[in-house]
Design a protein around this motif. Structure first.
Motif, PDB file in Angstrom:
ATOM      1  N   VAL A   3       0.850  -1.201   0.000  1.00  0.00           N
ATOM      2  CA  VAL A   3       0.000   0.000   0.000  1.00  0.00           C
ATOM      3  C   VAL A   3       0.881   1.245   0.000  1.00  0.00           C
ATOM      4  N   LEU A   4       1.889   1.218   0.882  1.00  0.00           N
ATOM      5  CA  LEU A   4       2.772   2.385   0.954  1.00  0.00           C
ATOM      6  C   LEU A   4       3.505   2.595  -0.373  1.00  0.00           C
ATOM      7  N   ALA A   5       3.923   1.488  -1.028  1.00  0.00           N
ATOM      8  CA  ALA A   5       4.611   1.594  -2.328  1.00  0.00           C
ATOM      9  C   ALA A   5       3.668   2.196  -3.369  1.00  0.00           C
ATOM     10  N   ALA A   6       2.398   1.782  -3.342  1.00  0.00           N
ATOM     11  CA  ALA A   6       1.407   2.316  -4.294  1.00  0.00           C
ATOM     12  C   ALA A   6       1.264   3.822  -4.109  1.00  0.00           C
ATOM     13  N   PHE A   7       1.226   4.221  -2.815  1.00  0.00           N
ATOM     14  CA  PHE A   7       1.118   5.672  -2.553  1.00  0.00           C
ATOM     15  C   PHE A   7       2.352   6.400  -3.091  1.00  0.00           C
ATOM     16  N   ARG A   8       3.501   5.793  -2.870  1.00  0.00           N
ATOM     17  CA  ARG A   8       4.733   6.437  -3.371  1.00  0.00           C
ATOM     18  C   ARG A   8       4.685   6.562  -4.892  1.00  0.00           C
ATOM     19  N   LEU A   9       4.223   5.527  -5.583  1.00  0.00           N
ATOM     20  CA  LEU A   9       4.163   5.565  -7.051  1.00  0.00           C
ATOM     21  C   LEU A   9       3.153   6.596  -7.540  1.00  0.00           C
ATOM     22  N   ILE A  10       2.026   6.729  -6.813  1.00  0.00           N
ATOM     23  CA  ILE A  10       1.025   7.753  -7.185  1.00  0.00           C
ATOM     24  C   ILE A  10       1.691   9.126  -7.116  1.00  0.00           C
ATOM     25  N   ASP A  11       2.435   9.362  -6.050  1.00  0.00           N
ATOM     26  CA  ASP A  11       3.142  10.641  -5.894  1.00  0.00           C
ATOM     27  C   ASP A  11       4.105  10.874  -7.053  1.00  0.00           C
ATOM     28  N   LEU A  12       4.858   9.784  -7.307  1.00  0.00           N
ATOM     29  CA  LEU A  12       5.851   9.879  -8.384  1.00  0.00           C
ATOM     30  C   LEU A  12       5.187  10.186  -9.723  1.00  0.00           C
ATOM     31  N   ASN A  13       4.107   9.453 -10.029  1.00  0.00           N
ATOM     32  CA  ASN A  13       3.416   9.658 -11.309  1.00  0.00           C
ATOM     33  C   ASN A  13       2.817  11.059 -11.416  1.00  0.00           C
ATOM     34  N   ASN A  14       2.282  11.539 -10.286  1.00  0.00           N
ATOM     35  CA  ASN A  14       1.733  12.907 -10.281  1.00  0.00           C
ATOM     36  C   ASN A  14       2.830  13.916 -10.594  1.00  0.00           C
ATOM     37  N   SER A  15       3.963  13.767  -9.924  1.00  0.00           N
ATOM     38  CA  SER A  15       5.069  14.716 -10.148  1.00  0.00           C
ATOM     39  C   SER A  15       5.569  14.608 -11.586  1.00  0.00           C
ATOM     40  N   ALA A  16       5.700  13.330 -12.054  1.00  0.00           N
ATOM     41  CA  ALA A  16       6.184  13.125 -13.429  1.00  0.00           C
ATOM     42  C   ALA A  16       5.236  13.767 -14.429  1.00  0.00           C
ATOM     43  N   LEU A  17       3.945  13.628 -14.142  1.00  0.00           N
ATOM     44  CA  LEU A  17       2.937  14.200 -15.054  1.00  0.00           C
ATOM     45  C   LEU A  17       3.118  15.723 -15.133  1.00  0.00           C
ATOM     46  N   GLN A  18       3.219  16.324 -13.964  1.00  0.00           N
ATOM     47  CA  GLN A  18       3.341  17.789 -13.941  1.00  0.00           C
ATOM     48  C   GLN A  18       4.643  18.219 -14.648  1.00  0.00           C
ATOM     49  N   ARG A  19       5.684  17.493 -14.335  1.00  0.00           N
ATOM     50  CA  ARG A  19       6.969  17.854 -14.975  1.00  0.00           C
ATOM     51  C   ARG A  19       6.877  17.679 -16.488  1.00  0.00           C
ATOM     52  N   ALA A  32       2.315   7.507 -20.013  1.00  0.00           N
ATOM     53  CA  ALA A  32       2.872   6.545 -19.018  1.00  0.00           C
ATOM     54  C   ALA A  32       2.497   6.954 -17.605  1.00  0.00           C
ATOM     55  N   SER A  33       2.606   8.260 -17.303  1.00  0.00           N
ATOM     56  CA  SER A  33       2.256   8.714 -15.935  1.00  0.00           C
ATOM     57  C   SER A  33       0.795   8.442 -15.630  1.00  0.00           C
ATOM     58  N   MET A  34      -0.057   8.776 -16.664  1.00  0.00           N
ATOM     59  CA  MET A  34      -1.488   8.545 -16.418  1.00  0.00           C
ATOM     60  C   MET A  34      -1.764   7.049 -16.201  1.00  0.00           C
ATOM     61  N   GLY A  35      -1.128   6.266 -17.080  1.00  0.00           N
ATOM     62  CA  GLY A  35      -1.304   4.785 -16.923  1.00  0.00           C
ATOM     63  C   GLY A  35      -0.868   4.337 -15.546  1.00  0.00           C
ATOM     64  N   GLY A  36       0.297   4.863 -15.143  1.00  0.00           N
ATOM     65  CA  GLY A  36       0.808   4.481 -13.781  1.00  0.00           C
ATOM     66  C   GLY A  36      -0.170   4.870 -12.702  1.00  0.00           C
ATOM     67  N   LEU A  37      -0.759   6.081 -12.839  1.00  0.00           N
ATOM     68  CA  LEU A  37      -1.710   6.522 -11.800  1.00  0.00           C
ATOM     69  C   LEU A  37      -2.905   5.580 -11.722  1.00  0.00           C
ATOM     70  N   HIS A  38      -3.409   5.227 -12.917  1.00  0.00           N
ATOM     71  CA  HIS A  38      -4.575   4.325 -12.922  1.00  0.00           C
ATOM     72  C   HIS A  38      -4.242   2.951 -12.306  1.00  0.00           C
ATOM     73  N   ARG A  68      -9.940  13.533 -13.878  1.00  0.00           N
ATOM     74  CA  ARG A  68      -9.916  14.932 -14.345  1.00  0.00           C
ATOM     75  C   ARG A  68      -8.580  15.249 -15.001  1.00  0.00           C
ATOM     76  N   ASN A  69      -7.528  14.849 -14.346  1.00  0.00           N
ATOM     77  CA  ASN A  69      -6.193  15.094 -14.913  1.00  0.00           C
ATOM     78  C   ASN A  69      -6.068  14.465 -16.295  1.00  0.00           C
ATOM     79  N   GLU A  70      -6.669  13.287 -16.408  1.00  0.00           N
ATOM     80  CA  GLU A  70      -6.589  12.607 -17.688  1.00  0.00           C
ATOM     81  C   GLU A  70      -7.278  13.432 -18.777  1.00  0.00           C
ATOM     82  N   THR A  71      -8.432  13.987 -18.439  1.00  0.00           N
ATOM     83  CA  THR A  71      -9.171  14.826 -19.399  1.00  0.00           C
ATOM     84  C   THR A  71      -8.314  16.037 -19.788  1.00  0.00           C
ATOM     85  N   LEU A  72      -7.711  16.659 -18.756  1.00  0.00           N
ATOM     86  CA  LEU A  72      -6.889  17.846 -19.004  1.00  0.00           C
ATOM     87  C   LEU A  72      -5.699  17.489 -19.902  1.00  0.00           C
ATOM     88  N   VAL A  73      -5.121  16.346 -19.589  1.00  0.00           N
ATOM     89  CA  VAL A  73      -3.963  15.914 -20.388  1.00  0.00           C
ATOM     90  C   VAL A  73      -4.370  15.726 -21.847  1.00  0.00           C
TER      91      VAL A  73
END
Ligand SMILES: Nc1ncnc2c1ncn2[C@@H]1O[C@H](COP(=O)(O)OP(=O)(O)OP(=O)(O)O)[C@@H](O)[C@H]1O
Ligand SMILES: [Mg+2]
Length: 859
Positions: free
Chosen positions: A46-62, A80-86, A120-125
């Motif tokens: 669970v903690l790893a999933a949370f870390r990956l969500i954070d990472l994907n969010n940051s990667a998306l923004q970057r 890839a970031s969106m896929g990772g988030l999902h 929502r992020n996916e739509t924006l992307v």
């Protein structure tokens, strides 16, 4: 006992199920305790999933910014970031389901919010991707046209109002900071680019394209920037963080609950484990107890067998064996069984394997007897009266002393009169016996006592049967003796009477007097033989007083020496202390005569006869060859010869009357029967120890008497014979010969005898004769059967009379009357006759003086 053992067996048999159930419960609870709460692996996931969500969010923004800046050639990183988030979102959902957090509503709502935010992020992307493509397309065309225009010769652009350099600059600034003023100025410039009059079609089209794409840039760039800004400011990271916080909160709450439930279940399983240990321990105890009981049953059956063995004649050995068996079972080094009389407190029997504990055992027994007497009124059967005491341990420290025992004493009242106690002393102190052990001890003493009782009764029955048989034989002898006694007594009376008369005439010492003296002593010995027969057949009326055994034995030694062959040596050995017993020394002398006679007959080649008198103290009942010797103090008289010995086959019969191996040589078989009678008269016990070819030892045990001994001569009446003074004594004796002898004897005693063979003769003489006799002596056997005592009194009026009776013939008068009137018994010796005559004459004279006196007073 068997039922009790079965009961225990059942109880123990029931326990394994309880143990199995308890073990299963303990295992179950232990498993439950281990299995409660989210496991560590899921939590890490669970903690790893949370870390990956954070990472994907940051990667998306970057990546959005880089794409916007045109640093990326394609949109793959965004996808890839969106896929990772999902993916992570899906993983979280499934992990929450695994961790029992599915039911947490807040967590579910936050998860939903995060999911919506990612959507929502996916739509924006997607919008960003479209618009950004348009923008970059317009920007590249716009800058290409500007470049082309700038490369044209300035003549081509003559007349155009627009300043393309300025336009380029403004557009560059606009793409960096798209504000409205720049847009307005660009718009103005774009409108001024159109040149409708130009003939250069390429230029016209370029200018038109520039205007179109310029407008496009003005339109798209702000919206692309807005989308980028929206993506940058997306709440997805915040939602993810909120969800993570909530998860961590829920997780720690769950963990805490799991910890408590683990503690609870763990405690239960520990309790169950302790219970299992307790059950196992109890099972072990029960098994040990059962084993001990079974062993005990085994010992008990061995004991029963030992006592049930009818052929076993040795009761004392059986009791000792039993006590040894029990001592081994109870691990005791010393044991003692005491049987005491409840009323008198006297110890009846003691069986022990040592000689140190009497003081203690006597104290314990007397405590128990006191207890019994105090509680005598309680309505208990004797067997319910039970005593148990631990013996104090002195070797241990004071604080452990109370818990330790050096031995046990178990007592039980076995009948209204007797109580028994068993004492076991342990080698080393050990914990006090539990109730089970006490119960076993109780059973043990009960069984021993029952067995002892049974054997004793059997033994008593045997003795009684033996005695009955003996008594029947004695009765036969008595009848025989009665038959011959009368004749024999008369002959003996004549012999002794004439002998004594001859001695009185032969006053001076001479060979004749010596011979007559020998005749009289032979007659006395004959009287002893009669006595011997009488001892066998009925109780002697001998005085029973304390006398010194050594004195009695010493007194007969001379007679023994002269009557035994010279080849035999007599070796007496006496104790220093006085050896006083109760009875009559004549009995001891008869015993010695018989034993020494037998010893001499068994030693035809001569040898030595030891005669020993010694005190003996026995602390426990001792088995003897003929009966048992109870504990107590005794004087032992031993006669030991070195003769031929007695074979085992005849040893049990030697005391039977008429049993003799010497009948051919004139043996009557009465010697030892008389010894037996005499020993019984002295309350003694006999032991015979004999080995064929080596010799025989007779040990006679007589109870010690603690009174002062009476001198021996008082038993033998050695006082002087009282003589008469010419008084007239009328005598009745139907046998002429005896009558003459009596007349002569009376004359020798100083009286004037007048003899008659019939009572009528006396009565006629009394009537016709003026002289009143001083005494009438009547042989009761010479009276007619019709004569009565009252008639006799009347006929003889106030003349005193003395009756002489026979041992077996009391004539017409009863034994009782004879006794009352002080009748003399045959055979008569001079002393007893003189004494009786003197007594009668004296009392008769006194009575007459009384009568004369009363007449004088009356007259
Ligand atoms: N000291 C002894 N040594 C060997 N045998 C003995 C001894 N004393 C007794 N006996 C045996 O016991 C038997 C019985 O003895 P007991 O004195 O009763 O009778 P007896 O000696 O045979 O006859 P009596 O006493 O009339 O002469 C004897 O015949 C003899 O076999
Ligand atoms: Mg004999």
């Amino acid at each position: 006992m068997v039922a009790v053992a079965k009961h225990h067996l059942q109880r123990i048999a029931g326990k394994p199920w309880a143990t199995v159930v308890a073990i299963l419960c303990a295992i179950l609870f232990a498993i439950l305790a281990a299995g409660r709460g989210p496991d560590k692996e899921t939590h890490e996931a669970v903690l790893a999933a949370f870390r990956l969500i954070d990472l994907n969010n940051s990667a998306l923004q970057r990546d959005v910014l880089q794409t916007r800046a045109g640093l990326l050639n394609n949109y793959d990183p965004l996808d890839a970031s969106m896929g990772g988030l999902h993916d992570m979102l899906g993983q979280l959902k499934s992990l929450f389901r695994k961790t029992n957090l599915n039911d947490n509503e807040k967590l579910a709502a936050l998860l939903e919010q995060l999911s919506a935010s990612i959507d929502r992020n996916e739509t924006l992307v997607e919008q960003f991707k479209t618009k950004n493509a348009l923008l970059h397309n317009s920007l590249s065309i716009f800058s290409k046209i500007l470049t082309d225009l700038n490369e044209r010769p300035s003549s081509d652009l003559q007349g155009l109002p627009a300043n393309f350099d300025e336009l380029g600059n403004l557009m560059l600034r606009f793409s960096g900071y798209p504000d409205a003023d720049l847009a307005r100025r660009i718009n103005i410039l774009l409108h001024s680019t159109s040149w409708a009059n130009s003939t250069d079609n390429v230029l016209v089209s370029q200018l038109a394209t520039l205007a179109v794409h310029g407008h496009m840039i003005l339109m798209t760039l702000p919206s692309v920037n807005n989308i980028v800004a929206d993506i940058q400011t997306s709440d997805a990271p915040q939602r993810a963080q909120d969800l993570q916080m909530e998860y961590l909160g829920a997780y720690s709450a769950l963990n805490l609950r799991a910890m408590w439930s683990r503690i609870f279940l763990g405690t239960i399983s520990i309790i169950l484990c302790i219970y299992i240990l307790f059950l196992v321990y109890r099972l072990r105890l029960q098994t040990d107890r059962l084993t001990r009981r079974l062993n005990f049953e085994d010992v008990m059956s061995q004991i029963k067998k030992r006592f049930d063995n009818e052929s076993s004649p040795d009761c004392v050995a059986a009791i000792h064996d039993t006590l040894n068996l029990l001592a081994v079972f109870f691990d005791a080094t010393h044991h003692e069984l005491i049987i005491s009389n409840v009323e008198t407190g006297l110890v009846q029997e003691v069986y022990e394997n040592h000689s140190s504990g009497t003081a203690l055992s006597k104290t314990l027994m007397s405590d128990f007897l006191d207890d019994l007497r105090r509680n005598a009124a309680a309505q208990q059967t004797p067997r319910q009266r039970f005593f148990y005491q631990n013996l104090q341990s002195h070797n241990e420290l004071a604080f452990t002393r109370n818990a330790l025992s050096a031995g046990v004493a178990v007592g039980m009242q076995i009948s209204a009169r007797y109580a028994a106690m068993i004492i076991f002393e342990y080698k080393e102190s050990r914990p006090k016996a539990g109730s089970d052990e006490v119960e076993l001890l109780q059973h043990a003493i009960d069984l021993v006592i029952q067995c002892v009782d049974r054997v004793r009764k059997r033994h008593e029955r045997d003795i009684l049967e033996h005695r009955l048989e003996h008594a029947e034989r004695l009765q036969a002898v008595g009848t025989l003796a009665g038959g011959i006694a009368h004749e024999f007594n008369n002959i003996l009376s004549s012999m002794l009477g004439y002998g004594e008369m001859a001695l009185q005439i032969l006053r001076r010492p001479s060979p004749t007097r010596h011979y007559v003296n020998e005749i009289v002593s032979a007659g006395e010995r004959a009287r002893l033989i009669i006595d011997q027969i009488l001892t066998l057949s009925r109780k002697r009326e001998r005085s029973s007083r304390p006398f010194d055994m050594v004195e009695a034995v010493s007194d007969i030694l001379h007679l023994l020496k002269v009557s035994l062959p010279e080849s035999l040596e007599l070796s007496p050995r006496f104790a220093d202390r006085p050896a006083v017993v109760l009875g009559n020394p004549i009995e001891i002398q008869q015993i010695l005569m018989n034993l020494c006679k037998n010893a001499s007959e068994a030693s035809p080649d001569g040898g030595k006869i030891d005669i020993e008198v010694s005190p003996v103290v026995t602390r426990s009942t001792r088995p003897l060859s003929h009966g048992v010797l109870p504990s107590g103090s005794y004087i032992r008289l031993s006669v030991t010869d070195q003769g031929e010995g007695i074979p085992d086959s005849i040893l049990p019969h030697i005391f039977e009357p008429f049993f003799s191996t010497k009948s051919h040589a004139g043996g009557t078989g009465l010697g030892l029967a008389a010894v037996h009678g005499n020993v019984a008269a002295l309350a003694g016990h006999i032991n015979v120890d004999s080995a064929v070819g080596r010799g025989t030892r007779f040990d006679l045990f007589f109870p010690v008497c603690h009174q002062a001994p009476v001198p021996l001569r008082q038993f033998f009446h050695e006082e002087k014979v009282p003589y008469g003074n010419g008084q007239t004594v009328v005598i009745l004796e139907k046998e002429q010969k005896l009558l003459m002898m009596h007349e002569e004897k009376l004359a020798a005693l100083g009286y004037e005898p007048v003899g008659f063979v019939e009572l009528s003769g006396i009565l006629n003489w009394l009537q016709s004769n003026e002289r009143r006799p001083d005494l009438v002596v009547l042989d009761v056997a010479s009276l007619k059967d019709t004569v009565t005592l009252s008639q006799l009194d009347e006929d003889l009026s106030d003349i005193p009379y003395l009756l002489i009776s026979d041992q077996y013939r009391t004539g017409p008068l009863s034994e009782q009357n004879l006794k009352r009137l002080g009748a003399l018994k045959k055979p008569l010796n001079s002393k007893s006759l003189a004494d009786a005559i003197r007594r009668k004459i004296d009392t008769g004279a006194d009575a007459q003086r009384g009568r004369v006196g009363s007449k004088a007073v009356g007259g």
